[in-house]
Design a protein around this motif. Structure first.
Motif, short mmCIF file in Angstrom:
data_model
loop_
_atom_site.label_atom_id
_atom_site.label_comp_id
_atom_site.label_asym_id
_atom_site.label_seq_id
_atom_site.Cartn_x
_atom_site.Cartn_y
_atom_site.Cartn_z
N UNK A 324 -10.77 5.71 7.83
CA UNK A 324 -10.39 6.23 6.51
C UNK A 324 -8.88 6.14 6.37
N UNK A 325 -8.44 5.67 5.23
CA UNK A 325 -7.01 5.51 4.96
C UNK A 325 -6.70 6.31 3.70
N UNK A 326 -5.97 7.41 3.87
CA UNK A 326 -5.70 8.33 2.77
C UNK A 326 -4.22 8.34 2.42
N UNK A 327 -3.91 8.25 1.14
CA UNK A 327 -2.51 8.35 0.70
C UNK A 327 -2.34 9.53 -0.24
N UNK A 328 -1.10 9.88 -0.51
CA UNK A 328 -0.79 10.97 -1.44
C UNK A 328 -0.18 10.41 -2.72
N UNK A 329 -0.67 9.23 -3.11
CA UNK A 329 -0.12 8.53 -4.27
C UNK A 329 -0.68 9.00 -5.59
N UNK A 330 -0.54 8.13 -6.59
CA UNK A 330 -0.90 8.49 -7.97
C UNK A 330 -2.40 8.47 -8.23
N UNK A 331 -3.19 7.93 -7.30
CA UNK A 331 -4.63 7.91 -7.46
C UNK A 331 -5.10 6.78 -8.38
N UNK A 332 -6.41 6.70 -8.51
CA UNK A 332 -7.04 5.65 -9.33
C UNK A 332 -7.90 6.33 -10.39
N UNK A 333 -7.73 5.95 -11.64
CA UNK A 333 -8.51 6.54 -12.72
C UNK A 333 -9.99 6.15 -12.59
N UNK A 334 -10.90 7.08 -12.89
CA UNK A 334 -12.34 6.82 -12.73
C UNK A 334 -12.83 5.57 -13.45
N UNK A 335 -12.27 5.29 -14.64
CA UNK A 335 -12.76 4.15 -15.42
C UNK A 335 -12.44 2.79 -14.80
N UNK A 336 -11.46 2.76 -13.88
CA UNK A 336 -11.13 1.48 -13.25
C UNK A 336 -11.51 1.44 -11.76
N UNK A 337 -12.02 2.56 -11.24
CA UNK A 337 -12.32 2.62 -9.80
C UNK A 337 -13.34 1.57 -9.38
N UNK A 338 -14.33 1.33 -10.24
CA UNK A 338 -15.38 0.36 -9.91
C UNK A 338 -14.93 -1.09 -10.09
N UNK A 339 -13.74 -1.29 -10.64
CA UNK A 339 -13.27 -2.66 -10.89
C UNK A 339 -12.29 -3.16 -9.83
N UNK A 372 -15.64 1.63 0.62
CA UNK A 372 -15.76 2.44 -0.59
C UNK A 372 -14.45 3.18 -0.82
N UNK A 373 -14.34 3.78 -1.99
CA UNK A 373 -13.09 4.47 -2.33
C UNK A 373 -13.39 5.78 -3.06
N UNK A 374 -12.60 6.79 -2.73
CA UNK A 374 -12.62 8.06 -3.45
C UNK A 374 -11.20 8.36 -3.90
N UNK A 375 -11.06 8.86 -5.12
CA UNK A 375 -9.71 9.07 -5.63
C UNK A 375 -9.66 10.22 -6.63
N UNK A 376 -8.56 10.96 -6.58
CA UNK A 376 -8.25 12.00 -7.56
C UNK A 376 -6.94 11.63 -8.24
N UNK A 377 -6.97 11.26 -9.52
CA UNK A 377 -5.73 10.89 -10.21
C UNK A 377 -4.67 11.97 -10.05
N UNK A 378 -3.47 11.53 -9.61
CA UNK A 378 -2.35 12.44 -9.41
C UNK A 378 -2.32 13.08 -8.04
N UNK A 379 -3.40 12.90 -7.25
CA UNK A 379 -3.44 13.55 -5.92
C UNK A 379 -3.53 12.55 -4.77
N UNK A 380 -4.16 11.43 -4.98
CA UNK A 380 -4.24 10.46 -3.90
C UNK A 380 -5.57 9.74 -3.84
N UNK A 381 -5.65 8.82 -2.88
CA UNK A 381 -6.82 7.95 -2.74
C UNK A 381 -7.19 7.81 -1.27
N UNK A 382 -8.49 7.70 -1.01
CA UNK A 382 -8.97 7.42 0.35
C UNK A 382 -9.92 6.23 0.31
N UNK A 383 -9.63 5.25 1.15
CA UNK A 383 -10.53 4.12 1.36
C UNK A 383 -11.30 4.37 2.66
#
Length: 394
Positions: A324-339, A372-383
């Motif tokens: 798992x690779x987790x960052x504290x970045x800007x995150x990915x918006x749900x509408x583009x996560x699948x793209x 796979x990816x999980x993300x919270x916009x404004x909080x970060x992303x985990x692959x």
């Protein structure tokens, strides 16, 4: 029934038709047989006095159902001749099912459906005025239903055309990138070979341990550059390159990917934390898995232009090893996560080909793994990247 022509939604037309026949004409039961887009398939919409609020159910009829047979067998019809033969065929069925009136739905000599009506609730049978009105309603309903079906087919054709157009654009882009990559490989092969050769020579000539380590890093980076360009070329050409799988320690592969990005991490003020709960070996193509981790970690760095933290964890999960690779970045918006794994999707990046994560996904899946990816916009992303744990290959 003029409102039927004001909509192109098939379900809405059926609902309006059934409700009005049930309420205005006080008909105990209404059923509509309609041909579907699929060959030799019919859908039945039905209501009855046992259902509250004229609730409509739908189902596929038995293939021996006379109404089903009539719909499937008839394409172009002669109206008068068809009506005579039709009522001869279904006369017994009408009595058996307590159907008082059966009206074929015909548009331009095409049988598109059948409207069956039960008894009137407050009268014994339909009057001539009732029958005339119902025939008028069935004619209007036929046109409205046919328009709705035609629109649905047109909408489907448009979507297919749009998808085909997008695939053609992607194919053209891949072809262009393939030609460019082929040209680049030809142009850079000689200088890369020279870089590797001179770096090896410096490493042989010097006894300085630090300088030897630097030359190894130069060689690795040069080989990686060549491999990345070759990979883009293979991806653009749709080639499935055979994996060079050998037994490798997963943590060592992660360390190599991190080493490649050491300066980039420091330059962008990124703190890195490694949590190692899986220190076994897997059968992997080392070079390609390093590429996977390099791309994902690099994306994580670029999501934090003002600095941040990356946490890389490894752990077992049933028969898989997970990274798992987790960052504290800007995150990915749900509408583009699948793209994000689609070719040429760059999420607003000014540089790059938009192929990075597409290639990553392809490499992981070639190893029978998953990403796979999980993300919270404004909080970060985990692959999450998982590879199967395979016992020693004999």
């Amino acid at each position: 029934m003029r409102s039927l022509s004001l909509t192109i939604d098939l379900d809405e037309i059926i609902t309006k038709l059934v409700n009005r026949l049930s309420k205005i004409m006080a008909i105990s039961k209404v059923s509509i047989y309609l041909k579907t887009e699929e060959s030799e398939k019919v859908k039945v919409y039905e209501t009855s006095e046992q259902k509250e609020n004229n609730e409509i159910i739908f189902y596929e009829p038995d293939k021996n159902d006379p109404f089903f047979v009539s719909l499937i067998e008839q394409e172009k019809i002669n109206t008068e001749e068809f009506m005579i033969n039709y009522y001869l065929k279904i006369s017994e069925e009408l009595e058996k099912r307590k159907i008082s009136l059966s009206l074929p739905l015909i548009v331009q000599n095409r049988l598109i459906g059948i409207l069956n009506l039960g008894n009137k609730k407050f009268e014994d049978e339909f009057s001539q005025e009732d029958i005339f009105l119902l025939e008028t309603i069935s004619t209007q309903a036929s046109i409205a239903i046919d328009n709705a079906i035609s629109y649905k087919k047109l909408e489907k054709a448009y979507k297919e055309l749009k998808n085909t157009q997008e695939e053609l654009i992607k194919a053209e882009k891949l072809s262009t990138i393939g030609r460019m990559a082929s040209s680049i490989i030809h142009d850079v092969k000689t200088p890369i070979t020279s870089i590797i050769g001179f770096a090896q020579l410096i490493g042989f000539k010097t006894e300085n341990k630090l300088l030897q380590e630097y030359t190894k890093q130069i060689i690795r980076s040069a080989e990686q550059m060549h491999g990345m360009i070759q990979e883009i070329l293979d991806f653009a050409k749709g080639k499935e390159k055979e994996l060079n799988k050998k037994k490798h320690n997963l943590e060592e592969i992660i360390d190599e990917a991190v080493l490649e990005l050491k300066n980039y991490l420091e330059h962008n003020n990124i703190k890195l934390k490694l949590v190692r709960d899986f220190n076994n070996s897997l059968y992997l193509d080392k070079q390609k898995v390093v590429r996977v981790l390099y791309n994902v970690i690099k994306n994580a760095i670029e999501s934090m232009p003002d600095g941040g933290r990356i946490t890389i964890k490894t752990y077992p999960d049933n028969n898989n090893a997970v990274i798992s690779i987790t960052d504290t970045g800007k995150g990915i918006h749900p509408e583009i996560k699948n793209k994000i794994f689609e070719p040429f999707f760059s999420n607003g990046k000014n540089n790059g080909t938009g192929l990075g994560l597409s290639i990553v996904k392809k490499i992981v899946e070639a190893h029978k793994g998953k990403i796979s990816v999980e993300s919270n916009p404004g909080k970060g992303t985990t692959f999450f990247i998982s590879f199967p744990i395979i016992k020693d290959i004999t």
